[in-house]
Design a protein around this motif. Structure first.
Motif, mmCIF file in Angstrom:
data_model
loop_
_atom_site.group_PDB
_atom_site.id
_atom_site.type_symbol
_atom_site.label_atom_id
_atom_site.label_comp_id
_atom_site.label_asym_id
_atom_site.label_seq_id
_atom_site.Cartn_x
_atom_site.Cartn_y
_atom_site.Cartn_z
ATOM 1 N N LYS A 159 1.760 -2.204 13.837
ATOM 2 C CA LYS A 159 0.884 -2.794 14.863
ATOM 3 C C LYS A 159 -0.372 -1.946 15.090
ATOM 4 C CE LYS A 159 4.445 -5.353 17.288
ATOM 5 N NZ LYS A 159 5.656 -5.327 16.686
ATOM 6 N N LEU A 160 -0.964 -1.504 13.977
ATOM 7 C CA LEU A 160 -2.183 -0.703 14.037
ATOM 8 C C LEU A 160 -3.415 -1.598 14.045
ATOM 9 C CD1 LEU A 160 -1.260 2.003 11.373
ATOM 10 C CD2 LEU A 160 -1.147 2.223 13.851
ATOM 11 N N ASP A 161 -4.471 -1.114 14.659
ATOM 12 C CA ASP A 161 -5.761 -1.781 14.601
ATOM 13 C C ASP A 161 -6.410 -1.332 13.290
ATOM 14 O OD1 ASP A 161 -8.008 -3.229 15.322
ATOM 15 O OD2 ASP A 161 -8.863 -1.584 16.495
ATOM 16 N N TYR A 162 -6.655 -2.247 12.355
ATOM 17 C CA TYR A 162 -7.171 -1.880 11.041
ATOM 18 C C TYR A 162 -8.192 -2.906 10.565
ATOM 19 C CZ TYR A 162 -4.314 -5.587 9.060
ATOM 20 O OH TYR A 162 -3.792 -6.810 8.755
ATOM 21 N N VAL A 163 -8.945 -2.517 9.548
ATOM 22 C CA VAL A 163 -9.891 -3.408 8.896
ATOM 23 C C VAL A 163 -9.535 -3.419 7.416
ATOM 24 C CG1 VAL A 163 -12.314 -3.771 8.295
ATOM 25 C CG2 VAL A 163 -11.721 -2.871 10.543
ATOM 26 N N ALA A 164 -9.316 -4.593 6.852
ATOM 27 C CA ALA A 164 -9.004 -4.723 5.427
ATOM 28 C C ALA A 164 -10.302 -4.980 4.670
ATOM 29 C CB ALA A 164 -8.017 -5.858 5.196
ATOM 30 N N GLY A 165 -10.532 -4.194 3.641
ATOM 31 C CA GLY A 165 -11.720 -4.376 2.825
ATOM 32 C C GLY A 165 -11.345 -4.918 1.454
ATOM 33 N N LYS A 166 -12.253 -5.635 0.838
ATOM 34 C CA LYS A 166 -12.026 -6.167 -0.501
ATOM 35 C C LYS A 166 -13.220 -5.815 -1.368
ATOM 36 C CE LYS A 166 -8.996 -9.783 0.937
ATOM 37 N NZ LYS A 166 -8.210 -10.824 0.411
ATOM 38 N N PHE A 167 -12.954 -5.565 -2.638
ATOM 39 C CA PHE A 167 -13.993 -5.199 -3.583
ATOM 40 C C PHE A 167 -13.758 -5.991 -4.859
ATOM 41 C CE2 PHE A 167 -15.849 -2.495 -6.891
ATOM 42 C CZ PHE A 167 -17.100 -2.244 -6.342
ATOM 43 N N PRO A 168 -14.765 -6.676 -5.383
ATOM 44 C CA PRO A 168 -14.562 -7.474 -6.583
ATOM 45 C C PRO A 168 -14.248 -6.590 -7.798
ATOM 46 C CG PRO A 168 -16.879 -7.432 -6.007
ATOM 47 C CD PRO A 168 -16.138 -6.760 -4.883
ATOM 48 N N PHE A 169 -13.167 -6.891 -8.494
ATOM 49 C CA PHE A 169 -12.766 -6.100 -9.644
ATOM 50 C C PHE A 169 -13.858 -6.112 -10.708
ATOM 51 C CE2 PHE A 169 -10.368 -5.336 -13.586
ATOM 52 C CZ PHE A 169 -9.813 -4.113 -13.257
ATOM 53 N N SER A 170 -14.613 -7.192 -10.812
ATOM 54 C CA SER A 170 -15.666 -7.268 -11.820
ATOM 55 C C SER A 170 -16.774 -6.260 -11.579
ATOM 56 C CB SER A 170 -16.246 -8.685 -11.853
ATOM 57 O OG SER A 170 -16.823 -9.008 -10.597
ATOM 58 N N ALA A 171 -16.879 -5.742 -10.355
ATOM 59 C CA ALA A 171 -17.906 -4.748 -10.036
ATOM 60 C C ALA A 171 -17.408 -3.325 -10.225
ATOM 61 C CB ALA A 171 -18.372 -4.944 -8.592
ATOM 62 N N ASN A 172 -16.162 -3.169 -10.672
ATOM 63 C CA ASN A 172 -15.582 -1.858 -10.880
ATOM 64 C C ASN A 172 -16.338 -1.120 -12.001
ATOM 65 O OD1 ASN A 172 -13.953 0.360 -11.331
ATOM 66 N ND2 ASN A 172 -12.067 -0.786 -11.496
ATOM 67 N N GLY A 173 -16.710 0.118 -11.743
ATOM 68 C CA GLY A 173 -17.438 0.902 -12.725
ATOM 69 C C GLY A 173 -16.541 1.491 -13.816
ATOM 70 N N ARG A 174 -15.263 1.219 -13.747
ATOM 71 C CA ARG A 174 -14.324 1.762 -14.715
ATOM 72 C C ARG A 174 -13.481 0.622 -15.309
ATOM 73 N NH1 ARG A 174 -9.375 5.356 -13.062
ATOM 74 N NH2 ARG A 174 -8.622 5.848 -15.115
ATOM 75 N N PRO A 175 -14.079 -0.220 -16.090
ATOM 76 C CA PRO A 175 -13.363 -1.383 -16.641
ATOM 77 C C PRO A 175 -12.335 -0.970 -17.683
ATOM 78 C CG PRO A 175 -15.517 -1.240 -17.637
ATOM 79 C CD PRO A 175 -15.469 -0.171 -16.563
#
Length: 72
Positions: free
Chosen positions: A53-69
């Protein structure tokens, strides 16, 4: 970060052997490896935050923008 964890554990053991009282290691700050893509995470999962029951923020990052493909 896993090498840093091992180094810190070694330093703690050396300090204990030398009679000092080192600060304890906070293992909840150490990345864990899942052997998938992406390959690691740090901190709690979203489900763990919900369970606690923590106050949190979930972030998302597009895998296609990953600098380590992954080469396939």
């Amino acid at each position: 970060m896993l090498a840093h964890k091992g180094f810190r554990e070694g330093a703690v053991v050396a300090e204990i052997i030398a009679g000092q009282k080192p600060h304890p290691i906070k293992y909840d700050n150490v990345p864990s490896v899942t052997y998938c893509h992406p390959e690691s995470r740090v901190s709690l999962t979203e489900d763990q935050c919900k369970e606690k029951k923590l106050d949190y923020v979930a972030g998302k990052f597009p895998f296609s923008a990953n600098g380590r493909p992954a080469a396939r």
